[in-house]
Design a protein around this motif. Structure first.
Motif, PDB file in Angstrom:
ATOM      1  N   ARG A  83       0.827  -1.203   0.000  1.00 22.14           N
ATOM      2  CA  ARG A  83       0.000   0.000   0.000  1.00 22.14           C
ATOM      3  C   ARG A  83       0.865   1.258   0.000  1.00 22.14           C
ATOM      4  O   ARG A  83       0.574   2.224  -0.704  1.00 22.14           O
ATOM      5  N   GLU A  84       1.943   1.214   0.792  1.00 23.91           N
ATOM      6  CA  GLU A  84       2.821   2.389   0.827  1.00 23.91           C
ATOM      7  C   GLU A  84       3.511   2.618  -0.507  1.00 23.91           C
ATOM      8  O   GLU A  84       3.610   3.738  -0.990  1.00 23.91           O
ATOM      9  N   THR A  85       4.007   1.517  -1.092  1.00 25.41           N
ATOM     10  CA  THR A  85       4.720   1.636  -2.356  1.00 25.41           C
ATOM     11  C   THR A  85       3.817   2.197  -3.445  1.00 25.41           C
ATOM     12  O   THR A  85       4.204   3.051  -4.231  1.00 25.41           O
ATOM     13  N   ARG A  86       2.604   1.692  -3.488  1.00 25.20           N
ATOM     14  CA  ARG A  86       1.700   2.092  -4.557  1.00 25.20           C
ATOM     15  C   ARG A  86       1.054   3.461  -4.330  1.00 25.20           C
ATOM     16  O   ARG A  86       0.450   4.024  -5.220  1.00 25.20           O
ATOM     17  N   GLY A  87       1.155   3.963  -3.127  1.00 27.21           N
ATOM     18  CA  GLY A  87       0.430   5.193  -2.811  1.00 27.21           C
ATOM     19  C   GLY A  87      -0.801   4.790  -2.023  1.00 27.21           C
ATOM     20  O   GLY A  87      -1.741   4.221  -2.568  1.00 27.21           O
ATOM     21  N   SER A  88      -0.789   5.080  -0.740  1.00 23.71           N
ATOM     22  CA  SER A  88      -1.841   4.508   0.110  1.00 23.71           C
ATOM     23  C   SER A  88      -3.206   5.093  -0.223  1.00 23.71           C
ATOM     24  O   SER A  88      -4.233   4.503   0.055  1.00 23.71           O
ATOM     25  N   ALA A  89      -3.232   6.255  -0.861  1.00 24.18           N
ATOM     26  CA  ALA A  89      -4.538   6.858  -1.142  1.00 24.18           C
ATOM     27  C   ALA A  89      -5.235   6.190  -2.318  1.00 24.18           C
ATOM     28  O   ALA A  89      -6.428   5.979  -2.305  1.00 24.18           O
ATOM     29  N   ASP A  90      -4.491   5.857  -3.345  1.00 23.15           N
ATOM     30  CA  ASP A  90      -5.177   5.379  -4.542  1.00 23.15           C
ATOM     31  C   ASP A  90      -4.305   4.552  -5.474  1.00 23.15           C
ATOM     32  O   ASP A  90      -4.544   4.477  -6.665  1.00 23.15           O
ATOM     33  N   GLY A  91      -3.294   3.904  -4.932  1.00 24.78           N
ATOM     34  CA  GLY A  91      -2.434   3.090  -5.777  1.00 24.78           C
ATOM     35  C   GLY A  91      -2.984   1.683  -5.962  1.00 24.78           C
ATOM     36  O   GLY A  91      -2.623   0.981  -6.893  1.00 24.78           O
ATOM     37  N   LEU A  92      -3.853   1.271  -5.068  1.00 30.40           N
ATOM     38  CA  LEU A  92      -4.583   0.010  -5.241  1.00 30.40           C
ATOM     39  C   LEU A  92      -6.035   0.375  -5.560  1.00 30.40           C
ATOM     40  O   LEU A  92      -6.455   1.510  -5.340  1.00 30.40           O
ATOM     41  N   LEU A  93      -6.778  -0.569  -6.075  1.00 30.70           N
ATOM     42  CA  LEU A  93      -8.190  -0.272  -6.346  1.00 30.70           C
ATOM     43  C   LEU A  93      -8.946  -0.127  -5.027  1.00 30.70           C
ATOM     44  O   LEU A  93      -8.928  -1.045  -4.196  1.00 30.70           O
ATOM     45  N   LEU A  94      -9.591   0.980  -4.837  1.00 35.07           N
ATOM     46  CA  LEU A  94     -10.378   1.196  -3.622  1.00 35.07           C
ATOM     47  C   LEU A  94     -11.762   0.597  -3.804  1.00 35.07           C
ATOM     48  O   LEU A  94     -12.506   1.006  -4.706  1.00 35.07           O
ATOM     49  N   PRO A  95     -12.129  -0.359  -2.946  1.00 36.90           N
ATOM     50  CA  PRO A  95     -13.406  -1.064  -3.125  1.00 36.90           C
ATOM     51  C   PRO A  95     -14.617  -0.130  -3.123  1.00 36.90           C
ATOM     52  O   PRO A  95     -15.580  -0.380  -3.849  1.00 36.90           O
TER      53      PRO A  95
END
Lengths: 253, 253, 253, 253
Positions: free
Chosen positions: A206-218
């Motif tokens: 999550r940190e690497t990708r950007g915790s706000a929006d680097g993963l798909l937010l459900p």
């Protein structure tokens, strides 16, 4: 009687948020998951405290007759299933062929492909009689390309995608919208991805990708699920992909 | 000792002709089918009378441990499986969802997807140890699009295709060539298509399409199977389609 | 009179080797390239010293009426074009959008898409009258997915692929075989890839990948081109991919 | 200053309705079309009378420097282009190859592919500097399969699709959402489909298909265009298809 949105596979990730979104719009959400009664009740409570209507069921979709009874019972005692969300995953992590047991391969199919067939076989006759309904199927990149180590998952999801097309071909003209949602990236979901990776690795990702929006937010995914169910029948989408802006699509290197 | 070409699904159509072609080129063909011992022995005799080497086995691939024992036994007592041809179909004709039983759906998967997984799991370790080998998988249009009435077949073939990609991704770099052959049309095969349609309808179809070449001729298909197995490893094809010149590809209307 | 194999784009890589292969099988190879008369004559001499028949033409396919006159002239004075190989590339290396000029983008289309349209428009009427013929089109990964920096190349190749399908749909039933060959990897070709990378980088790439077979070997590719042209018309392949065993397909990461 | 939604190709069908939808949500719609000043002004008036903000421009996108000046001028004097909708079609009806002139083929590319390249090249630097923006590209079935008679259209749309992927790969990570909208069916649009078919045939088609929703209704399509532009950047869709419930998808027969 509120229209029902039945979600098979409703954890704290995509399924739960989709339930919230439909409940917020006036549907009664029936949330089903295999285990974690406490988590399930919390989800129901969250929806209710926001003014929505919901209930939870513990269901093991890999077992015979579970999905069938669930749907029959909801139709008989809860309300008409207007939207069916099939959201069971079948990812078991990367495994070489020799580490993929026949049992694991079969379980992948049971959850990934066969469960959808059973759910569709049971729910679609009700929808067909009413002349309308929506089936939203969460799917994965493995439905369109098989990577190394994905023998079980890719086979299960490839089957799922073709089944969705076949269902759509038969039931679209009967007024039932079948959509195949290709989730092409990691979802910010603590109780699926989080568990698979372990807490520490999940936090790092999550940190690497950007915790706000680097993963798909459900909760953001749920908006698109909801949109699909609202599309006018003259403009139905059968397939779409979703990923974070910072992720490359599966077809790019 | 001749290299072995093991064909799972060797009737009078594609499988049999592929066996003939490889035998003609010096392979020992091991021909397997579920039933019709007489037909099987005729095929072996045809190959032998043309100067080739072959043997036949009756194997029910839907049953546990059949494929596994077959492969182990061939490797132990017949010779190294240089080419594995997985040629089992899973077409049951067009059926509406409500006429597609869970049992039929499962059988589709057992022959269409799971059997390939079992064959690959058993044969690939031998090939991996030798550093070379070829797996040719016959597939169908249903692997890339699901038509109405194809719920079982499309799910099975969609799984097959993704499994082939996953196998290829793991085993290609180890020197094993996995190819997915998309047969996009009716094959001029009396004992599969012929039986499904019935004698009279099959005769009519052949006449309508042009009896010489309006359907895919299995002996001509065999040339391409053979070519794939001869490709230098610097130029491997993973997927190709085949159809008669007079047929439109699946993507055209 | 020997049947002609006309190759538009015949350097020391794919085109030249395809010419050799067809000449070896009894075709008269007409080899066309934009420049390097000496290289062209060497290619012709190589073919002739191996007992084959060939001739060379310098043609700039980006200029008006060049392809059209070439084909008309060959048909009138050399022989019937039985096989047309369209082998012009349009790769200009990775460039950001802002570094991709309108001129470069247009040139990509002129070589990648429009040249094939012109060649097909001129050659297909001859083939249609004879009722047979083969058009082999070399294509690239960029025809099926657009990577960053590939704006010009991907647009050109995407157009090429769809044009091939459209040509196939019209001319297949008329007895003309159109095949789209998806070359999914770096070709071991000194005068295209070699020039683009520079001598030193090309040498390094070959070493890294395995100098024997880590890149696609053009002479091995030529075997598959030749096979396509020999397929019986009941079993034509429209599309296949090719890559080295050590390369991942474009769909894998 | 309102954010601008610039629509290149804004007739009475998709483009006009998309303009209305965005204007309704608070965007200033800049509507561009090649001709019919009166129709354009009516569209603007409709939007304004509904309380929205809009203006119209007559622009011939096939001519040099037209798209470029338009975008520069809007950015300089109207407002930041938050959403760019590229909605130019390139359909010329079914034509055999011999009836497809080089000029028609080139015009297809100019409108279908090159115009998008020009629009993107001009608009994306502004969006990149702002770190956000949306590019919605209307596309057609011909982008994914080439039918007979579609030589020009399929080549143009195939190029368009690959260009969209390439733009997305470069600009997605920079915060710009590029979406390729595959309109897989006839749109209920009097001034494109209606003109192509003629009034009488168009009326018949509408009746046959169901005048209420057998063709894609542009105002309903606009809802999905709008949804795409509202997706959170953690869940962007790059590609989706749309068709009427009563239409078979392009992959089914």
């Amino acid at each position: 009687m509120k229209p029902v949105c039945l979600i098979i596979g409703a954890g704290a990730g995509v399924g739960g948020h989709v339930g919230k979104r439909f409940a917020q719009a006036g549907y009664h959400a029936v949330l089903c998951r295999r285990s974690d009664e406490a988590g399930l009740q919390k989800l129901v409570a969250d929806i209710e405290s926001a003014g929505g209507s919901a209930e939870g069921r513990i269901v093991d979709a890999s077992q015979p007759d579970t999905i069938e009874s669930l749907i029959a019972e909801v139709e008989a005692h809860v309300g008409p299933i207007e939207v069916l969300v099939y959201n069971l995953g079948a990812q078991i992590g990367n495994r070489e062929l020799k580490e993929t047991s026949a049992k694991a391969f079969e379980l992948g199919w049971r959850l990934g492909t066969f469960g959808l067939f059973r759910a569709a076989s049971t729910a679609l006759p009700y929808m067909e009689e009413r002349g309308h309904g929506t089936v939203l199927v969460t799917s994965a990149t493995a439905a369109v390309r098989g990577n190394a180590g994905q023998h079980s998952h890719a086979a299960a999801m490839g089957g799922r995608r073709m089944l969705c097309q076949s269902l759509n071909a038969e039931f679209g003209p009967k007024g039932i919208h079948v959509a195949h949602i290709l989730v092409d990236g990691a979802v910010d979901a603590p109780d699926t991805l989080g568990k698979m990776l372990g807490e520490e690795n999940f936090r790092k990702l999550r940190e690497t990708r950007g915790s706000a929006d680097g993963l798909l937010l459900p909760e953001k995914m749920a908006e698109t699920y909801f949109h699909l169910a609202q599309q006018h029948r003259s403009v139905w989408t059968h397939e779409l992909d979703m990923r974070s802006y910072s992720d490359l699509p599966w077809w790019n290197h």
